[in-house]
Design an enzyme around this catalytic site. Sequence first.
Site, mmCIF file in Angstrom:
data_model
loop_
_atom_site.group_PDB
_atom_site.id
_atom_site.type_symbol
_atom_site.label_atom_id
_atom_site.label_comp_id
_atom_site.label_asym_id
_atom_site.label_seq_id
_atom_site.Cartn_x
_atom_site.Cartn_y
_atom_site.Cartn_z
ATOM 1 C CD GLU A 62 7.762 -2.509 -6.619
ATOM 2 O OE1 GLU A 62 7.880 -1.603 -5.774
ATOM 3 O OE2 GLU A 62 6.678 -2.774 -7.171
ATOM 4 C CB SER A 119 -0.603 -5.717 -7.206
ATOM 5 O OG SER A 119 -0.261 -4.759 -8.171
ATOM 6 N N GLY A 156 0.828 -1.215 0.000
ATOM 7 C CA GLY A 156 0.000 0.000 0.000
ATOM 8 C C GLY A 156 0.852 1.250 0.000
ATOM 9 C CB SER A 162 0.225 4.132 -5.567
ATOM 10 O OG SER A 162 1.430 3.597 -6.030
HETATM 11 C C1 LIG Z 1 0.219 -3.154 -12.885
HETATM 12 C C2 LIG Z 1 0.479 -2.174 -11.780
HETATM 13 C C3 LIG Z 1 0.570 -2.635 -10.485
HETATM 14 C C4 LIG Z 1 0.784 -1.745 -9.453
HETATM 15 N N1 LIG Z 1 0.823 -2.249 -8.167
HETATM 16 C C5 LIG Z 1 0.985 -1.396 -7.139
HETATM 17 C C6 LIG Z 1 0.959 -1.885 -5.798
HETATM 18 O O1 LIG Z 1 0.797 -3.095 -5.561
HETATM 19 N N2 LIG Z 1 1.093 -0.997 -4.789
HETATM 20 C C7 LIG Z 1 1.270 0.329 -5.009
HETATM 21 O O2 LIG Z 1 1.416 1.064 -4.044
HETATM 22 N N3 LIG Z 1 1.273 0.838 -6.266
HETATM 23 C C8 LIG Z 1 1.143 -0.005 -7.333
HETATM 24 N N4 LIG Z 1 1.141 0.501 -8.606
HETATM 25 C C9 LIG Z 1 1.207 1.940 -8.797
HETATM 26 C C10 LIG Z 1 2.504 2.459 -9.403
HETATM 27 O O3 LIG Z 1 3.549 2.404 -8.472
HETATM 28 C C11 LIG Z 1 2.204 3.890 -9.868
HETATM 29 O O4 LIG Z 1 1.230 3.813 -10.885
HETATM 30 C C12 LIG Z 1 3.442 4.577 -10.385
HETATM 31 O O5 LIG Z 1 4.358 4.807 -9.360
HETATM 32 C C13 LIG Z 1 3.086 5.908 -11.082
HETATM 33 O O6 LIG Z 1 2.284 6.704 -10.284
HETATM 34 P P1 LIG Z 1 0.935 7.352 -10.854
HETATM 35 O O7 LIG Z 1 0.143 6.254 -11.492
HETATM 36 O O8 LIG Z 1 0.317 8.126 -9.758
HETATM 37 O O9 LIG Z 1 1.388 8.317 -12.023
HETATM 38 P P2 LIG Z 1 1.948 9.810 -11.869
HETATM 39 O O10 LIG Z 1 2.981 9.837 -10.795
HETATM 40 O O11 LIG Z 1 0.802 10.730 -11.746
HETATM 41 O O12 LIG Z 1 2.663 10.012 -13.247
HETATM 42 C C14 LIG Z 1 1.981 10.404 -14.428
HETATM 43 C C15 LIG Z 1 2.991 10.593 -15.552
HETATM 44 O O13 LIG Z 1 3.902 11.658 -15.203
HETATM 45 C C16 LIG Z 1 5.247 11.207 -15.255
HETATM 46 N N5 LIG Z 1 6.034 11.826 -14.169
HETATM 47 C C17 LIG Z 1 5.662 11.963 -12.869
HETATM 48 N N6 LIG Z 1 6.647 12.560 -12.161
HETATM 49 C C18 LIG Z 1 7.662 12.790 -13.029
HETATM 50 C C19 LIG Z 1 8.968 13.363 -12.910
HETATM 51 N N7 LIG Z 1 9.428 13.808 -11.719
HETATM 52 N N8 LIG Z 1 9.760 13.436 -14.005
HETATM 53 C C20 LIG Z 1 9.314 12.961 -15.212
HETATM 54 N N9 LIG Z 1 8.086 12.423 -15.397
HETATM 55 C C21 LIG Z 1 7.275 12.323 -14.324
HETATM 56 C C22 LIG Z 1 5.160 9.701 -15.036
HETATM 57 O O14 LIG Z 1 6.285 9.032 -15.578
HETATM 58 C C23 LIG Z 1 3.872 9.367 -15.779
HETATM 59 O O15 LIG Z 1 4.117 9.223 -17.152
HETATM 60 C C24 LIG Z 1 0.929 -0.365 -9.698
HETATM 61 C C25 LIG Z 1 0.847 0.112 -11.004
HETATM 62 C C26 LIG Z 1 0.625 -0.779 -12.032
HETATM 63 C C27 LIG Z 1 0.554 -0.251 -13.433
#
Ligand SMILES: Cc1cc2nc3c(=O)[nH]c(=O)nc-3n(C[C@H](O)[C@H](O)[C@H](O)COP(=O)(O)OP(=O)(O)OC[C@H]3O[C@@H](n4cnc5c(N)ncnc54)[C@H](O)[C@@H]3O)c2cc1C
Length: 398
Positions: free
Chosen positions: A251, A168, A134, A136
């Site tokens: 990870e 997940s 947990g 994100s």
């Molecule tokens: C299949 C899958 C499983 C997952 N499982 C888990 C889980 O079990 N537990 C958990 O906690 N999370 C999980 N996640 C979440 C994952 O860690 C986040 O989706 C990821 O860290 C991106 O965060 P966000 O989706 O909020 O995107 P955002 O952070 O909002 O990013 C949006 C876009 O902006 C870009 N961006 C953001 N900041 C920057 C920067 N500083 N410089 C350049 N570009 C930037 C990103 O690359 C992306 O393209 C999972 C995600 C997926 C797809």
Amino acid sequence: MDFKYSEEAEAFRREFRAWLDANLPDSARNGDNMQGEFMRAESSGWEFHREWHRKMYEGGWVGVSWPKEYGGRGASLEQQVVYNEEMARSNAPSLVNGLGIMLVGPTLIHWGTEEQKKRYVPKILSAEEIWCQGYSEPGAGSDVASLQTRAVEEGDYFIVNGQKVWTSGAHHADWCILLVRTDPEAPKHKGISYILVDMHSPGVTVRPLVQITGDRGFNEVFFEDVKVPKKNIIGEKNKGWQVAVTTLMFERSGISAGRDMMNLVNDLAELAKQVRRNGGNAWDDSSVRQRIGGFACDAMALRYSNLRQLTRRLKGLPPGPEGSVGKLWTSELNLRITKFATELLGPYSQIEYEAQYAFDRGKWLYKALAARALTIAGGTSEIQHNIIGERVLGLPKG
Ligand SMILES: Cc1cc2nc3c(=O)[nH]c(=O)nc-3n(C[C@H](O)[C@H](O)[C@H](O)COP(=O)(O)OP(=O)(O)OC[C@H]3O[C@@H](n4cnc5c(N)ncnc54)[C@H](O)[C@@H]3O)c2cc1C
């Protein structure tokens, strides 16, 4: 440069390979191809993987690098690499408690108290308790330190309120490693704690999210006045960020270590030999062979780059931000290969998983859709680029 493994590691390989040959039926050698069924909550895939995990555990092949006192084999780093290679080579199905094994166990072994290790680690290994992560939140993904889920102390408990997302496996999980804000006044990295939450506690609600593949692998998780005993904290209060980063390093290096992209390249070559093109097959076309050759070079480069990291670790250096190189390269190469497979298949690439006329049970469509997720999970490709630029290459912040 000497690419050979030690005799001890090769003996370990022979032992594991013999065990896999004796215990893994050919029909189950589907590796990642099973991922779709595995992730679909409503399918029987979950029970299949649970059974496989149990068998591996009984054979002593789960958590091989963990210390013997916590149920592991105390395998050396080199043996761990051999183990990963053999899992990939045999196309073995993944373990049901993947996050527990890849993230939680190693983090607890590193940071947990003796009591915590004894309580949690054995049941991670045996998959008696399934774990989720947990981190994100809707407003905190890449910048996870902006998280808002609060934990307030009340007697012997933390009272947790907030929401996580993309969690997940939360729909199967018994426990969660949860990042919470315990000091809202402190700078954001300094007010976070790392706690273990029983997912069956009153006030925890799990809502599935459906991915583009149709899988229901991850979830929204809501916490409403959830009582968590204070003894469930890992590390010190407000110093959970350090613990969280340890988990992230496991990870990122785990995502690339568990895969050998050469298997996927070989699969792609087989596909090219089946797909008809201009009266022959796609493989007859030198431009197709060139593309596949390029992927093979990239897969080999990844393998050797991982070995370079292994050399670092064998010299006693800790896993560092270099793990981001493997994570980035694995996920991007996976994306390019699966995309090319859909180009080879043309309109056939749109035929769904296991539908009639689908090539390879429709696995390429599934893989191509799922590939995008790997470039996001565990930190997006852009974030890996930033880490490599700033912390590996020492470039100035952009
Ligand atoms: C299949 C899958 C499983 C997952 N499982 C888990 C889980 O079990 N537990 C958990 O906690 N999370 C999980 N996640 C979440 C994952 O860690 C986040 O989706 C990821 O860290 C991106 O965060 P966000 O989706 O909020 O995107 P955002 O952070 O909002 O990013 C949006 C876009 O902006 C870009 N961006 C953001 N900041 C920057 C920067 N500083 N410089 C350049 N570009 C930037 C990103 O690359 C992306 O393209 C999972 C995600 C997926 C797809």
